[in-house]
Scaffold this motif. Structure first.
Motif, PDB file in Angstrom:
ATOM      1  N   ARG A   1     -89.048 -42.052 -61.587  1.00  0.00           N
ATOM      2  CA  ARG A   1     -89.246 -43.165 -62.519  1.00  0.00           C
ATOM      3  C   ARG A   1     -90.264 -44.127 -61.909  1.00  0.00           C
ATOM      4  O   ARG A   1     -90.261 -44.382 -60.706  1.00  0.00           O
TER       5      ARG A   1
ATOM      6  N   ARG B   1     -85.548 -36.714 -62.508  1.00  0.00           N
ATOM      7  CA  ARG B   1     -85.339 -36.909 -63.946  1.00  0.00           C
ATOM      8  C   ARG B   1     -85.318 -35.564 -64.663  1.00  0.00           C
ATOM      9  O   ARG B   1     -85.941 -34.600 -64.222  1.00  0.00           O
TER      10      ARG B   1
ATOM     11  N   TYR C   1     -89.119 -40.742 -72.311  1.00  0.00           N
ATOM     12  CA  TYR C   1     -89.396 -40.020 -71.067  1.00  0.00           C
ATOM     13  C   TYR C   1     -90.748 -40.450 -70.474  1.00  0.00           C
ATOM     14  O   TYR C   1     -90.842 -40.779 -69.285  1.00  0.00           O
TER      15      TYR C   1
ATOM     16  N   LYS D   1     -91.723 -43.894 -68.419  1.00  0.00           N
ATOM     17  CA  LYS D   1     -91.479 -44.053 -66.989  1.00  0.00           C
ATOM     18  C   LYS D   1     -92.218 -43.006 -66.156  1.00  0.00           C
ATOM     19  O   LYS D   1     -91.949 -42.842 -64.980  1.00  0.00           O
TER      20      LYS D   1
END
Length: 565
Positions: free
Chosen positions: A144, A170, A207, A210
């Protein structure tokens, strides 16, 4: 009206006005996004310049910051507006306010009309791109990045380190394969509308918000889901340096840009009036109708990057003093170093000058002064013979001397009495030719009239210094051309080693040497070495010298001739 143009503008609004009017004059629809950081007064004045022009519209403003989501949001808003307002548009071309059309717009329109289903967008997986800078390629998609790399560098780095330590990862949206490429694309209406109208767009947007530098991956990744035909290249010429910063084009790049045959180029300097005047014309024959080929000028940019990062061999300056091991060659030309020759031969410097036509110096690193050839006080490049100035940075002294005398081979004497600061520099320099007669430093001691106790101490010091230098020359890291002879083996047969040295450094082909320089009188030298041994100092670098009346300078009786049948 088959081509629509999106312009992302944040400064130099006067140039953006020129370019927008150029697009419109060629029959294009234009939607302009102005960075929210531009003050309202300036924005209103800029917008007022297009009042009444139905082919120019302004999209919702977003704050755009490098590496952040705002650039994608700005592109989305402009794309939605251009698709809604101009139903005849078949291709949408994304550009910036610093982009400049290089070829007539009619050529670009014709080129795209011949390829109605082709999307021109650079799109490659992270494992296939070589241009990522800073070590973040795959990580930009699994970490992120809520902090600005430019404004919040400390927080940015610390947060990345934290995610690495805890092995954070992620989850990439299902079915999406991250791709990267240039921000400047040209997409068909079908592909662009499919991206903007995707039912999963909210998930994709969450999504990518970041992701680091999402403007280089958002459309590049989603286009792979919907495009029928992708040509993974940009129609916009944009070049980047080794740090990932864009090259800026100035007036003197005019012919370079013409040779590229590209349709559009960025980044153009706002004050490059000659470029704007040359390319913002209506001349249909301005450039040849050929395939865009930025590779034509890649060699020039590659050379510029090489010159900036590596530089010229042996050149150091105040503005570019490279770190050790980063230099492109230690020195700029070949040179020769002689250790022990001036001590063993009388007037060796004059003999070497005549034999090679090179500039032959004395001991450049002598304790009292730099002994320039001919007794000069100042040499090329305003190098003085001051020992204090020389020793302030002795490596720079040597590299400057070689650089400022390019085209003329430099030779100089060296020895253990001299400053030893450049031992490693010369040993690692492929341009250096180093010839050493080990132990010859003892000859001046032998001929001096000093107390023997002092001679013994001085001999021990000089032998230690020369032994250290020889260890450096024999190191596996040494790249110089090195020749080492012990004094005993050299004086026994001096012609062959002298010939090999002269053959390498002479400017033209030389004949065989008919005679060597006059060797100093060594009668009694062997006994001198034995006396040093008797006093507890072991002179081992000279080789085996005879002790007694037989000396190397004595004429040996000729052998009796004999016949071989």
């Amino acid at each position: 009206m088959t081509l629509g143009v999106i312009m992302l503008v944040h400064n130099s609004l006067d140039r953006a006005t020129q370019v927008a009017n150029h697009w419109v004059a060629a029959g294009c629809s234009v939607v302009i996004h102005v960075d929210a950081a531009v003050d309202r007064k300036t924005f209103r004045a800029f917008k007022a310049g297009f009042d009444g022009n139905e082919n120019v519209q302004f999209s919702k403003r977003h704050k755009c910051e490098w590496g952040m989501w705002g650039l994608v949001a700005a592109t989305q808003s402009a794309s939605e507006l251009i698709l809604k307002s101009y139903p005849d548009v078949r291709h949408v071309y994304l550009s910036s306010g610093s982009c400049l059309p290089l070829r007539p717009v009619a050529e670009l329109i014709a080129y795209l009309d011949e390829r109605p289903q082709v999307d021109f967008i650079e799109s490659a997986t992270t494992s296939d791109v070589p241009w990522t800078v800073g070590g973040l390629d795959e990580e930009r998609f699994i970490f992120r990045f809520p902090f600005s790399w430019k404004r919040q560098r400390f927080l940015f780095d610390k947060y990345v380190d934290l995610q690495r330590r805890i092995k954070f990862k992620r989850r990439i949206p299902q079915g999406l394969v991250p791709h990267m490429g240039s921000q400047w694309w040209c997409l068909t209406r079908q592909t662009l509308s499919a991206i903007l109208e995707d039912p999963d767009r909210d998930a994709y947007d969450r999504y990518f918000k970041k992701v680091w530098i999402p403007d280089e991956s958002y459309f590049q990744s989603l286009a792979r889901l919907y495009s029928k035909t992708i040509e993974s290249r940009s129609l916009t010429l944009s070049k980047f340096d080794f740090q990932g910063k864009p090259h800026i084009f100035y007036d003197d790049h005019l012919q370079l840009l013409r040779r590229s045959d590209c349709f559009v180029a960025r980044k153009i300097w706002p004050k490059a009036g000659r470029l704007y005047e040359a390319f913002l014309t209506d001349a249909d024959t301005q450039m040849r109708k050929v395939e865009p080929n930025p590779a034509k000028i890649d060699r020039i940019f590659a050379k510029a990057v090489e010159r900036r990062t590596i530089g010229r061999a042996g050149l150091y300056m105040q503005s570019r003093f490279l770190d050790q091991h980063w230099e492109n060659g230690v020195t700029s030309a070949q040179y020769s170093v002689f250790q022990g020759f001036a001590e063993l031969f009388e007037d060796f410097e004059s003999w070497l000058t005549k034999a090679t036509d090179c500039r032959v110096h004395g001991h450049l690193f002598a304790p009292d002064r730099a002994e320039f050839s001919g007794g000069e006080k100042v040499l090329n490049g305003v190098l003085t013979d001051s020992a204090k100035l020389r020793d302030y940075n002795s490596q720079a002294f040597l590299t400057n001397l070689i650089w400022n005398t390019r085209g003329e081979r430099q030779c100089f004497q060296y020895g253990p009495r001299d400053s030893q600061a450049n031992n490693w520099l010369m040993a690692k320099d492929p341009n250096a030719q180093i010839s050493v007669i080990s132990g010859a430093w003892a000859v001046p001691l032998f001929k001096s009239n000093r107390n023997f106790s002092d001679l013994r101490k001085e001999a021990a010091r000089l032998q230690k210094a020369e032994a250290d230098f020889l260890d450096v020359l024999r190191s596996p890291w040494a790249k110089a051309r090195v020749r080492i002879w012990t004094m005993a083996e050299f004086v026994e047969a001096p012609m062959e080693p002298l010939q090999s040295v002269i053959d390498e450094i002479a400017h033209s082909a030389t004949r065989r040497l008919s005679e060597a320089p006059r060797m100093t009188d060594l009668k009694g030298f062997g006994q001198f070495l034995q006396n040093l041994k008797n006093q507890g100092m072991h002179p081992y670098l000279m080789g085996d010298f005879p002790v007694g009346p037989a000396d190397f300078n004595e004429t040996k009786p000729p052998r009796r001739p004999y016949l071989v049948q």
